[in-house]
Motif scaffolding. Structure first.
Motif, PDB file in Angstrom:
ATOM      1  N   GLY A   1       0.820  -1.210   0.000  1.00 28.34           N
ATOM      2  CA  GLY A   1       0.000   0.000   0.000  1.00 28.34           C
ATOM      3  C   GLY A   1       0.856   1.263   0.000  1.00 28.34           C
ATOM      4  N   THR A   2       1.935   1.247   0.781  1.00 28.61           N
ATOM      5  CA  THR A   2       2.850   2.388   0.807  1.00 28.61           C
ATOM      6  C   THR A   2       3.554   2.534  -0.536  1.00 28.61           C
ATOM      7  N   ARG A   3       3.929   1.412  -1.124  1.00 30.48           N
ATOM      8  CA  ARG A   3       4.582   1.456  -2.436  1.00 30.48           C
ATOM      9  C   ARG A   3       3.647   2.083  -3.475  1.00 30.48           C
ATOM     10  N   PHE A   4       2.373   1.712  -3.459  1.00 27.11           N
ATOM     11  CA  PHE A   4       1.403   2.263  -4.407  1.00 27.11           C
ATOM     12  C   PHE A   4       1.197   3.755  -4.154  1.00 27.11           C
ATOM     13  N   HIS A   5       1.033   4.145  -2.889  1.00 22.55           N
ATOM     14  CA  HIS A   5       0.843   5.557  -2.544  1.00 22.55           C
ATOM     15  C   HIS A   5       2.062   6.387  -2.960  1.00 22.55           C
ATOM     16  N   THR A   6       3.244   5.862  -2.721  1.00 21.90           N
ATOM     17  CA  THR A   6       4.470   6.566  -3.096  1.00 21.90           C
ATOM     18  C   THR A   6       4.564   6.701  -4.604  1.00 21.90           C
TER      19      THR A   6
ATOM     20  N   ARG B   1       2.109   6.793  -6.692  1.00 22.91           N
ATOM     21  CA  ARG B   1       1.056   7.667  -7.200  1.00 22.91           C
ATOM     22  C   ARG B   1       1.230   9.131  -6.807  1.00 22.91           C
ATOM     23  N   PHE B   2       1.606   9.388  -5.548  1.00 20.19           N
ATOM     24  CA  PHE B   2       1.628  10.764  -5.050  1.00 20.19           C
ATOM     25  C   PHE B   2       3.015  11.276  -4.665  1.00 20.19           C
TER      26      PHE B   2
ATOM     27  N   TYR C   1      10.209  11.264   0.974  1.00 23.20           N
ATOM     28  CA  TYR C   1       9.248  11.675  -0.044  1.00 23.20           C
ATOM     29  C   TYR C   1       8.322  12.750   0.509  1.00 23.20           C
ATOM     30  N   GLU C   2       7.711  13.485  -0.402  1.00 21.63           N
ATOM     31  CA  GLU C   2       6.645  14.399  -0.037  1.00 21.63           C
ATOM     32  C   GLU C   2       5.617  14.401  -1.156  1.00 21.63           C
ATOM     33  N   GLY C   3       4.388  14.775  -0.806  1.00 17.42           N
ATOM     34  CA  GLY C   3       3.320  14.840  -1.791  1.00 17.42           C
ATOM     35  C   GLY C   3       1.960  14.813  -1.133  1.00 17.42           C
ATOM     36  N   GLY C   4       1.014  15.498  -1.717  1.00 12.83           N
ATOM     37  CA  GLY C   4      -0.337  15.554  -1.161  1.00 12.83           C
ATOM     38  C   GLY C   4      -0.382  16.462   0.050  1.00 12.83           C
ATOM     39  N   LYS C   5      -1.513  16.499   0.707  1.00 15.65           N
ATOM     40  CA  LYS C   5      -1.710  17.354   1.882  1.00 15.65           C
ATOM     41  C   LYS C   5      -2.185  16.512   3.057  1.00 15.65           C
ATOM     42  N   ASP C   6      -1.775  16.906   4.254  1.00 13.17           N
ATOM     43  CA  ASP C   6      -2.267  16.231   5.446  1.00 13.17           C
ATOM     44  C   ASP C   6      -3.517  16.943   5.957  1.00 13.17           C
ATOM     45  N   SER C   7      -4.028  16.536   7.108  1.00 11.89           N
ATOM     46  CA  SER C   7      -5.276  17.099   7.628  1.00 11.89           C
ATOM     47  C   SER C   7      -5.150  18.572   8.022  1.00 11.89           C
ATOM     48  N   GLU C   8      -3.921  19.050   8.216  1.00 10.39           N
ATOM     49  CA  GLU C   8      -3.702  20.454   8.582  1.00 10.39           C
ATOM     50  C   GLU C   8      -3.351  21.316   7.377  1.00 10.39           C
TER      51      GLU C   8
ATOM     52  N   ARG D   1       2.416  16.554   2.888  1.00 10.30           N
ATOM     53  CA  ARG D   1       2.648  15.300   3.591  1.00 10.30           C
ATOM     54  C   ARG D   1       4.065  14.821   3.312  1.00 10.30           C
ATOM     55  N   ARG D   2       4.760  14.349   4.340  1.00 11.78           N
ATOM     56  CA  ARG D   2       6.138  13.867   4.208  1.00 11.78           C
ATOM     57  C   ARG D   2       6.249  12.486   4.835  1.00 11.78           C
ATOM     58  N   TRP D   3       7.027  11.608   4.206  1.00  9.52           N
ATOM     59  CA  TRP D   3       7.225  10.271   4.753  1.00  9.52           C
ATOM     60  C   TRP D   3       8.573   9.719   4.345  1.00  9.52           C
TER      61      TRP D   3
END
Length: 132
Positions: free
Chosen positions: A18-23, A25-26, A40-47, A51-53
């Motif tokens: 799931g993380t591989r797919f999210h990475t 894609r985004f 990595y970074e991409g997309g937005k978090d709840s704030e 988003r960074r991971w």
């Protein structure tokens, strides 16, 4: 085959499927540290922040993130160590793996788990007794 099974059933050993797919894609690769962890970074978090991971190189150990990358991961700085000339300060120590729960764990003098002899009681301590 084994790597595929590990990605499906384990989260602590690299990245899950799931993380591989999210990475894929985004994610936008930001950089890599000396231990081989990829950021990595991409997309937005709840704030509303970007988003960074991190994808760990091997076993997932959060304490393995170096100080410069830690600051970037937690939005303390917007510039990653890969995009600046980051030099660790002289007081920053290199990473040491967390040995808790292993035979190499720190056992202070006087610990029940320490193999040495417990220090002698000096007699300068009186135990509390209720009503005394």
């Amino acid at each position: 085959m084994m790597k595929s099974l590990l990605q499906i059933f384990t989260w602590w050993n690299g990245q899950t499927i799931g993380t591989r797919f999210h990475t894929w894609r985004f994610g936008k690769r930001v950089g890599e540290d000396e231990a081989g962890n990829v950021y990595y970074e991409g997309g937005k978090d709840s704030e509303g922040r970007t988003r960074r991971w991190v994808i760990y190189n091997g076993y997932a150990d959060a304490s393995a993130i170096p100080p410069g990358w830690h600051g970037w991961m937690h939005h303390r700085t917007d510039i990653s160590p890969a995009h600046e000339d980051y030099k660790a300060r002289e007081w920053q120590k290199p990473h040491q793996a967390n040995k808790t729960g292993t035979g190499d764990a720190y056992r202070p003098k006087g610990s029940i788990n320490n193999t040495g002899e417990r220090p002698r009681v000096t007699g300068d301590y009186d135990a509390w007794t209720p009503g005394a």
